[in-house]
Design a protein around this motif. Structure first.
Motif, PDB file in Angstrom:
ATOM      1  N   ILE A 331       0.855  -1.190   0.000  1.00 35.00           N
ATOM      2  CA  ILE A 331       0.000   0.000   0.000  1.00 35.00           C
ATOM      3  C   ILE A 331       0.889   1.237   0.000  1.00 35.00           C
ATOM      4  O   ILE A 331       1.790   1.367   0.825  1.00 35.00           O
ATOM      5  CB  ILE A 331      -0.930   0.027   1.229  1.00 35.00           C
ATOM      6  CG1 ILE A 331      -1.958  -1.114   1.146  1.00 35.00           C
ATOM      7  CG2 ILE A 331      -1.651   1.367   1.323  1.00 35.00           C
ATOM      8  CD1 ILE A 331      -2.886  -1.175   2.362  1.00 35.00           C
ATOM      9  N   TYR A 332       0.607   2.135  -0.945  1.00 41.97           N
ATOM     10  CA  TYR A 332       1.294   3.420  -1.003  1.00 41.97           C
ATOM     11  C   TYR A 332       0.534   4.429  -0.149  1.00 41.97           C
ATOM     12  O   TYR A 332      -0.648   4.682  -0.388  1.00 41.97           O
ATOM     13  CB  TYR A 332       1.311   3.962  -2.431  1.00 41.97           C
ATOM     14  CG  TYR A 332       2.134   3.206  -3.437  1.00 41.97           C
ATOM     15  CD1 TYR A 332       3.384   3.672  -3.834  1.00 41.97           C
ATOM     16  CD2 TYR A 332       1.650   2.042  -4.043  1.00 41.97           C
ATOM     17  CE1 TYR A 332       4.138   3.004  -4.802  1.00 41.97           C
ATOM     18  CE2 TYR A 332       2.383   1.371  -5.007  1.00 41.97           C
ATOM     19  CZ  TYR A 332       3.625   1.849  -5.381  1.00 41.97           C
ATOM     20  OH  TYR A 332       4.361   1.191  -6.329  1.00 41.97           O
ATOM     21  N   MET A 333       1.208   5.014   0.842  1.00 43.66           N
ATOM     22  CA  MET A 333       0.625   6.148   1.552  1.00 43.66           C
ATOM     23  C   MET A 333       0.965   7.395   0.744  1.00 43.66           C
ATOM     24  O   MET A 333       2.091   7.879   0.771  1.00 43.66           O
ATOM     25  CB  MET A 333       1.178   6.259   2.973  1.00 43.66           C
ATOM     26  CG  MET A 333       0.488   7.332   3.797  1.00 43.66           C
ATOM     27  SD  MET A 333       1.181   7.546   5.479  1.00 43.66           S
ATOM     28  CE  MET A 333       0.668   6.031   6.271  1.00 43.66           C
ATOM     29  N   VAL A 334      -0.014   7.883   0.008  1.00 48.51           N
ATOM     30  CA  VAL A 334       0.209   8.989  -0.912  1.00 48.51           C
ATOM     31  C   VAL A 334      -0.829  10.059  -0.609  1.00 48.51           C
ATOM     32  O   VAL A 334      -1.885  10.118  -1.223  1.00 48.51           O
ATOM     33  CB  VAL A 334       0.157   8.506  -2.384  1.00 48.51           C
ATOM     34  CG1 VAL A 334      -1.146   7.779  -2.680  1.00 48.51           C
ATOM     35  CG2 VAL A 334       0.425   9.630  -3.363  1.00 48.51           C
ATOM     36  N   PRO A 335      -0.557  10.928   0.359  1.00 46.84           N
ATOM     37  CA  PRO A 335      -1.584  11.819   0.901  1.00 46.84           C
ATOM     38  C   PRO A 335      -2.338  12.646  -0.125  1.00 46.84           C
ATOM     39  O   PRO A 335      -3.566  12.752  -0.066  1.00 46.84           O
ATOM     40  CB  PRO A 335      -0.796  12.707   1.859  1.00 46.84           C
ATOM     41  CG  PRO A 335       0.376  11.868   2.261  1.00 46.84           C
ATOM     42  CD  PRO A 335       0.732  11.076   1.043  1.00 46.84           C
ATOM     43  N   ASP A 336      -1.606  13.244  -1.098  1.00 46.76           N
ATOM     44  CA  ASP A 336      -2.244  14.252  -1.944  1.00 46.76           C
ATOM     45  C   ASP A 336      -2.161  13.963  -3.448  1.00 46.76           C
ATOM     46  O   ASP A 336      -2.603  14.797  -4.245  1.00 46.76           O
ATOM     47  CB  ASP A 336      -1.616  15.622  -1.669  1.00 46.76           C
ATOM     48  CG  ASP A 336      -1.695  15.998  -0.196  1.00 46.76           C
ATOM     49  OD1 ASP A 336      -2.781  15.864   0.390  1.00 46.76           O
ATOM     50  OD2 ASP A 336      -0.659  16.398   0.372  1.00 46.76           O
ATOM     51  N   ASP A 337      -1.612  12.837  -3.830  1.00 46.19           N
ATOM     52  CA  ASP A 337      -1.414  12.563  -5.263  1.00 46.19           C
ATOM     53  C   ASP A 337      -2.018  11.221  -5.672  1.00 46.19           C
ATOM     54  O   ASP A 337      -1.475  10.514  -6.525  1.00 46.19           O
ATOM     55  CB  ASP A 337       0.085  12.582  -5.588  1.00 46.19           C
ATOM     56  CG  ASP A 337       0.706  13.941  -5.342  1.00 46.19           C
ATOM     57  OD1 ASP A 337       0.514  14.832  -6.184  1.00 46.19           O
ATOM     58  OD2 ASP A 337       1.369  14.114  -4.301  1.00 46.19           O
ATOM     59  N   ALA A 338      -3.142  10.883  -5.062  1.00 44.56           N
ATOM     60  CA  ALA A 338      -3.728   9.558  -5.277  1.00 44.56           C
ATOM     61  C   ALA A 338      -4.135   9.340  -6.733  1.00 44.56           C
ATOM     62  O   ALA A 338      -3.885   8.276  -7.317  1.00 44.56           O
ATOM     63  CB  ALA A 338      -4.920   9.362  -4.353  1.00 44.56           C
ATOM     64  N   LYS A 339      -4.782  10.312  -7.338  1.00 42.55           N
ATOM     65  CA  LYS A 339      -5.273  10.128  -8.708  1.00 42.55           C
ATOM     66  C   LYS A 339      -4.118   9.921  -9.678  1.00 42.55           C
ATOM     67  O   LYS A 339      -4.176   9.032 -10.537  1.00 42.55           O
ATOM     68  CB  LYS A 339      -6.107  11.340  -9.131  1.00 42.55           C
ATOM     69  CG  LYS A 339      -7.391  11.511  -8.354  1.00 42.55           C
ATOM     70  CD  LYS A 339      -8.118  12.790  -8.803  1.00 42.55           C
ATOM     71  CE  LYS A 339      -9.357  13.044  -7.973  1.00 42.55           C
ATOM     72  NZ  LYS A 339     -10.032  14.309  -8.355  1.00 42.55           N
ATOM     73  N   ALA A 340      -3.075  10.727  -9.554  1.00 39.84           N
ATOM     74  CA  ALA A 340      -1.936  10.606 -10.461  1.00 39.84           C
ATOM     75  C   ALA A 340      -1.208   9.286 -10.254  1.00 39.84           C
ATOM     76  O   ALA A 340      -0.768   8.649 -11.221  1.00 39.84           O
ATOM     77  CB  ALA A 340      -0.986  11.782 -10.260  1.00 39.84           C
ATOM     78  N   LEU A 341      -1.079   8.851  -8.998  1.00 40.33           N
ATOM     79  CA  LEU A 341      -0.437   7.568  -8.743  1.00 40.33           C
ATOM     80  C   LEU A 341      -1.283   6.421  -9.299  1.00 40.33           C
ATOM     81  O   LEU A 341      -0.744   5.460  -9.866  1.00 40.33           O
ATOM     82  CB  LEU A 341      -0.211   7.376  -7.242  1.00 40.33           C
ATOM     83  CG  LEU A 341       0.444   6.058  -6.842  1.00 40.33           C
ATOM     84  CD1 LEU A 341       1.844   5.939  -7.442  1.00 40.33           C
ATOM     85  CD2 LEU A 341       0.519   5.918  -5.323  1.00 40.33           C
ATOM     86  N   HIS A 342      -2.583   6.513  -9.154  1.00 39.78           N
ATOM     87  CA  HIS A 342      -3.470   5.487  -9.706  1.00 39.78           C
ATOM     88  C   HIS A 342      -3.264   5.361 -11.215  1.00 39.78           C
ATOM     89  O   HIS A 342      -3.148   4.251 -11.756  1.00 39.78           O
ATOM     90  CB  HIS A 342      -4.930   5.828  -9.395  1.00 39.78           C
ATOM     91  CG  HIS A 342      -5.907   4.790  -9.831  1.00 39.78           C
ATOM     92  ND1 HIS A 342      -6.452   4.767 -11.097  1.00 39.78           N
ATOM     93  CD2 HIS A 342      -6.441   3.710  -9.180  1.00 39.78           C
ATOM     94  CE1 HIS A 342      -7.283   3.740 -11.211  1.00 39.78           C
ATOM     95  NE2 HIS A 342      -7.284   3.083 -10.062  1.00 39.78           N
ATOM     96  N   ALA A 343      -3.173   6.495 -11.897  1.00 37.90           N
ATOM     97  CA  ALA A 343      -2.993   6.479 -13.347  1.00 37.90           C
ATOM     98  C   ALA A 343      -1.662   5.842 -13.742  1.00 37.90           C
ATOM     99  O   ALA A 343      -1.592   5.036 -14.688  1.00 37.90           O
ATOM    100  CB  ALA A 343      -3.088   7.903 -13.894  1.00 37.90           C
ATOM    101  N   SER A 344      -0.594   6.196 -13.016  1.00 37.44           N
ATOM    102  CA  SER A 344       0.716   5.654 -13.389  1.00 37.44           C
ATOM    103  C   SER A 344       0.807   4.156 -13.086  1.00 37.44           C
ATOM    104  O   SER A 344       1.332   3.384 -13.898  1.00 37.44           O
ATOM    105  CB  SER A 344       1.832   6.416 -12.670  1.00 37.44           C
ATOM    106  OG  SER A 344       1.806   6.195 -11.274  1.00 37.44           O
ATOM    107  N   LEU A 345       0.289   3.725 -11.950  1.00 35.49           N
ATOM    108  CA  LEU A 345       0.324   2.289 -11.639  1.00 35.49           C
ATOM    109  C   LEU A 345      -0.513   1.493 -12.627  1.00 35.49           C
ATOM    110  O   LEU A 345      -0.122   0.401 -13.067  1.00 35.49           O
ATOM    111  CB  LEU A 345      -0.184   2.048 -10.215  1.00 35.49           C
ATOM    112  CG  LEU A 345       0.737   2.455  -9.068  1.00 35.49           C
ATOM    113  CD1 LEU A 345       0.033   2.275  -7.725  1.00 35.49           C
ATOM    114  CD2 LEU A 345       2.034   1.658  -9.087  1.00 35.49           C
TER     115      LEU A 345
END
Length: 785
Positions: A331-345
Motif C-alpha cells: 500500500i502506497y501512503m500517498v496523501p495528496d497525489d492519489a489520482k496521479a499515482l493510480h494512473a501511473s500504476l
C-alpha cells in the motif's frame, strides 16, 4: 451458499441496512484463500490498483471514493474531518460512515464492492480526537516494564478508535532507539530490543484482540501496525529519515528483533521506514522487505508505506514509483497525489512494468487483512453500527483514564532521593514551573496536532488532569496545602517545592537534536533559588529522552524522570505521595558526560538502563561535574536576526552582497520572515553559483548554520572552508522538506581555521538561511545536517 446467490450478495443486490454488503458471507467449508481468490477474480484492473492507494482525508472526498474505490485512507497528524483538526468525535464517525457508504456502493457487472478502511496514528491513545484518553508515550511505558499494562492500554485505545469508526492504527512503533538525539526517541520503548519486542507484541495483542497469526480481529478492536521496518532508531547522528550504516547481520539482530514477536502476536500490517540501510531506501529495499520480512520472518500481512516514503527512492516521485511495489510494498501512503499515482500504476500494469502476479499478490494481502477485520463478511456494518461504533462515551471514559493514571504512576523513574519523597501527609507544597499546569507539554507530540504544544491550552483537553491539578488534589486529600506559581514566587515559605520543567513538544524530525545537553535554565534557576532559601525540592523532568542535566541533579533533593506522561497528571502525584510505589526503571541509559554523544550501555552512563530507586532507597547522588563545553562555547555571529556580523562580507561570485541582499555571480538573496520581519534570507543559486561569507578577522572554530530547504538538490552541493571542500548533497537531501534544521561543521569534516565559508551548487537551488555562527564546538561533536 449457492454460487449464484453469493454473486448476487457481492454485487449488492441483497436488501440490507447499508448501501451494499461489501463481500463474502462466511462459509465454514471455504478457506480464507478461496474466499479471497473468488473476490479477486471478479475485480476490475482499475479497482485492484485502487486497493493499493491510501490518500489522506484532507485530499479525498466521499464522492471521489465512490469513483476510485481506494482501498484505504488516513488522517495525517494535522488532519481532521471536514478540514477541522479539532472536530468533535461525532464528525469523525460521520465521515467514516460516509466513506463506508461510498466505497460499498454497488458496482456494475457483478463486481464486488470492497470497503475502504481508515488508518490513523493513535500512538499514545486516540489522541487526534478531542476528549480521548492520553496515555504516556512509549518511552514511559518502557519504564513500567509491564506488558499486561501495555496490553490493557492497547485494548482501551482500540475501543476509543472503534468508537469513532476508524479501522486501523499505525502503531506500535517498535524502533530500538540507539541515538537519543533522534526526534522520535520517545516513540521507542527502550534501547534494549528484548524490551521493545515484548511490549510491542503486547500492544499488538491489545489493539487487535487476538494473540496469534491467522485469527480474526476481535469485535470492537482494530488493525495494528508494527513500524517502521527497520532501523529507524539507528540512523547516523540520530537524523530522522537518515541512513543506518553497519554490518547487515548485526543491524538485523538489533533493529529487526522486535518484528518476529509482533508477527507471532498476529500483527496484520508492517510499515516501511523512511530511513535507508547502508544507502538503500527501505521503501525500495527488496532484499529486506521481501527477502527478510516475507521470507525469513514469514510475515504474510500487508506492508504499508509511510507518508510519501516511496518518493524518496531514487527515480521516484509521489505519483510514479513502480519500484516500491516491486520491492515488496503493498500500500502506497500517498496523501495528496492519489489520482496521479493510480494512473501511473494502472499504466505500468498494462505495459508489463508491474507483473499482474505482483499486483494480485498485493491486493490479496489487502483483502486478507480486511477479511480478518470482519469487513468482508455478509452483513458487515457501517462503522457506527459495529461493536463500540458510535459509543462516544468510551472516549476518555473513567475506566480508560484509570488505566492511564496507573501507567503514569508506574512510568515515573526516581533517579535521586535525599529523603524528601514520598511527600509527607500535611505538607505545604509549592508547585512551580510553567509546565506544571500545561497538559499539552506533558503530552508531547502526536497530541491533537502533529507536533503538539504550540497554541494548545488545557481547554483543548476536556476531562484531562494537569500535573498541578493532580498535586493540588493529592495535597488536599493528605491534609496539606498546595500553591501553584508558574514563575516560582511565593509568599509563605513551603515545606517542599516541586519544580516541573522540560522539553517543549515536538514530533519526528522537528525533535532531532545536535547534542544530548539540556540547556534551558528555567528549572535550574528555580531549583537553585529554593536551595538557597533552604526549601527542599523535587525536580519533575518532562522529556522524550534522557539528557545531560548534572546541574539540575545537583540542585534538587529528589529528581524524577517523568517522560511524557500525557493527560492524567494525577498519576505523578500518586507516585510522589507514595500512593503507588516507585517502580519505574530506565529503559535508556542516562548520559554522564556533556559531549553530546548518545549512550547505550554502561560506558558513559550516569545511570544505566534498568536503574531506578524505590522508596526507602535514599541514596544521595554524589555532586556531579557541571562544566560543559557545549554550554560554554563562545559564539561569533556571522549572520543572525537579518544582519551580517561585524567584519563579515557576503559575496555572490565576485559581487558583494551588502547585508546578504541583492544579486551577483548567479546568487540572488532576499529578505524573508522567519520569526520576525526579514530575519532570514532566501538564497537562490543558479547552476554553478557560489555564495561566500568571509571574516576579516582571524576566527577559529566550527560553524553552526540554521537553514531550511524545501526541495532536495538536483545536483551536487559542496561546502568549502579552510581549504577543504566537502560534499553536503546527501545531508541536504535528507533535510529537504523538514522545516528549519541545524548544520554543524566541525574539525571532524573540515579544518577549524578557515576565514571563509563557501557553498556551491552545481544545479539550481533555493536555500533559506536564518543564522551562521562561528563557534568553539567541543571535540567529539560530529558533523551533521
Amino acid at each position: 451458499m449457492a454460487a449464484a446467490a453469493w454473486s448476487c450478495l457481492l454485487a449488492g443486490c441483497a436488501t440490507t441496512e447499508v448501501a451494499a454488503p461489501p463481500a463474502t458471507a462466511p462459509v465454514a467449508a471455504e478457506s480464507e484463500d478461496a474466499r479471497i481468490a473468488a473476490l479477486l477474480s471478479r475485480m476490475s484492473l482499475e479497482h485492484k490498483v485502487a486497493q493499493l492507494i491510501q490518500p489522506q482525508i484532507n485530499s479525498v472526498t466521499p464522492e471521489e471514493m465512490r469513483t476510485y474505490r481506494y482501498g484505504s485512507y488516513l488522517n495525517g497528524g494535522n488532519g481532521g474531518p471536514y478540514g477541522n483538526e479539532y472536530a468533535p468525535a461525532a464528525d469523525w464517525l460521520k465521515l467514516a460512515d460516509e466513506m463506508w457508504d461510498a466505497s460499498t456502493a454497488p458496482l456494475s457487472n457483478g463486481e464486488p464492492a470492497i470497503p475502504a478502511i481508515w488508518g490513523t496514528d493513535a500512538v499514545h491513545g486516540h489522541t487526534n480526537v478531542v476528549g480521548a484518553t492520553i496515555f504516556p508515550h512509549n518511552i514511559g511505558l518502557g519504564a513500567t516494564g509491564d506488558a499486561d499494562l501495555v496490553r490493557r492500554i492497547g485494548a482501551a485505545t482500540a475501543a476509543e478508535i472503534a468508537a469513532t469508526g476508524i479501522d486501523w492504527n499505525f502503531s506500535p512503533t517498535v524502533a530500538v532507539a540507539q541515538d537519543d538525539r533522534w526526534g522520535r526517541t520517545y516513540e521507542s520503548y527502550s534501547e534494549d530490543p528484548a524490551v521493545v519486542a515484548e511490549l510491542g507484541a503486547a500492544l499488538v495483542e491489545g489493539l487487535q484482540g487476538k494473540t496469534s497469526p491467522g485469527g480474526h480481529i476481535g469485535a470492537g478492536h482494530v488493525i495494528a501496525t508494527a513500524k517502521h521496518f527497520f532501523g529507524d532508531g539507528g540512523t547516523t547522528h540520530g537524523v530522522d529519515q537518515g541512513n543506518v550504516d553497519g554490518d547487515p547481520a548485526m543491524l538485523e539482530a538489533l533493529h529487526a528483533r522486535p518484528y518476529p514477536a509482533a508477527i507471532a502476536a498476529g500483527v496484520e500490517a508492517v510499515m516501511a521506514s523512511f530511513n535507508s540501510i547502508n544507502g538503500t531506501k527501505m521503501h525500495g529495499n527488496k532484499p529486506l522487505l521481501t527477502g527478510l520480512l516475507r521470507g525469513r520472518m514469514g510475515f504474510t500481512g500487508v506492508v504499508v508505506g509511510d507518508w510519501n516514503g516511496h518518493a524518496q527512492i531514487p527515480g521516484c516521485t509521489n505519483s510514479n514509483c513502480p519500484q516500491a511495489l516491486l520491492a515488496g510494498l503493498d500500500i502506497y501512503m500517498v496523501p495528496d497525489d492519489a489520482k496521479a499515482l493510480h494512473a501511473s500504476l494502472l499504466a505500468q500494469v498494462k505495459d508489463g512494468t508491474i507483473p499482474m502476479t505482483r499486483l494480485d499478490e498485493a491486493v490479496t494481502r489487502v483483502l486478507r487483512m480486511k477479511l480478518r477485520a470482519g469487513l468482508l463478511d455478509a452483513g458487515a456494518k457501517r462503522p457506527s453500527q459495529r461493536v463500540n461504533g458510535g459509543d462516544l462515551a468510551l472516549l476518555g471514559s473513567p475506566e480508560h483514564r484509570a488505566i492511564a493514571r496507573e501507567a503514569v504512576a508506574k512510568s515515573q523513574v526516581l533517579l535521586k532521593n535525599d529523603g524528601v519523597l514520598p511527600l509527607k501527609a500535611g505538607a505545604s507544597i509549592l508547585v512551580a514551573g510553567r509546565a506544571a499546569d500545561d497538559i499539552a507539554q506533558a503530552a508531547g507530540g502526536w497530541t491533537l496536532t502533529w507536533q503538539g504544544g504550540d497554541d494548545l491550552t488545557n481547554a483543548h483537553f476536556p476531562g484531562a488532569t494537569s500535573i498541578w491539578a493532580g498535586l493540588r488534589d493529592a495535597a488536599t486529600q493528605a491534609g496539606g496545602r498546595a500553591v501553584y506559581s508558574p514563575s516560582g514566587s511565593y509568599a509563605a515559605k513551603p515545606d517542599v517545592a516541586i519544580v516541573v520543567f522540560g522539553e517543549k513538544p515536538y514530533a519526528e524530525f522537528a525533535g532531532d537534536r545536535k547534542d544530548m545537553v539540556f540547556a534551558d535554565t528555567e528549572g535550574l534557576d528555580l531549583l537553585r533559588k529554593y536551595r538557597a532559601a533552604g526549601i527542599r525540592t523535587v525536580a519533575v523532568f518532562l522529556s522524550g529522552r534522557p539528557l545531560w542535566m548534572n546541574r539540575e541533579l545537583n540542585a534538587a533533593d529528589a529528581f524524577v524522570a517523568s517522560w511524557l506522561p500525557g493527560g492524567e497528571g494525577a498519576g505523578v502525584a500518586d507516585m510522589l505521595y507514595g500512593r503507588r510505589a516507585a517502580t519505574g526503571r530506565l529503559g535508556f541509559s542516562w548520559p554522564a558526560g556533556c559531549n553530546g554523544q548518545p549512550v547505550n550501555g554502561p560506558e558513559g552512563a550516569l545511570f544505566q538502563r534498568g536503574y531506578g530507586l524505590s522508596f526507602g532507597q535514599t541514596a544521595p547522588v554524589a555532586k556531579l561535574p557541571e562544566t560543559c563545553a557545549i554550554l560554554d562555547a563562545r559564539s561569533a555571529e556571522w549572520f543572525d536576526l537579518g544582519r551580517l556580523g561585524n567584519g563579515i562580507v557576503a559575496r555572490g561570485g565576485d559581487v558583494t552582497l551588502p547585508n546578504l541582499r541583492g544579486s551577483g555571480g548567479g546568487i540572488t538573496a532576499r529578505g524573508i520572515d522567519r520569526n520576525r520581519q526579514e530575519d532570514a534570507r532566501e538564497i537562490s543559486f543558479a547552476p554553478g553559483a557560489t555564495l561566500t561569507l568571509a571574516d576579516s578577522g582571524r576566527g577559529t572554530g566550527g560553524f553552526r548554520l540554521v537553514y531550511e530547504l524545501a526541495n532536495a538538490p538536483t545536483a551536487p552541493v559542496t561546502l568549502t572552508t579552510g581549504g577543504k571542500t566537502i560534499d553536503i548533497t546527501a545531508g541536504l537531501t535528507t533535510s529537504a522538506g523538514k522545516g528549519w534544521r541545524e548544520m554543524i561543521v566541525t574539525g571532524a569534516c573540515a579544518p577549524g581555521n578557515g576565514r571563509t565559508l563557501s557553498i556551491t551548487s552545481a544545479g539550481a537551488l533555493t536555500l533559506r538561511i536564518a543564522r551562521i555562527a562561528r563557534q568553539d564546538i567541543p571535540a567529539g561533536v560530529d558533523c551533521s545536517f
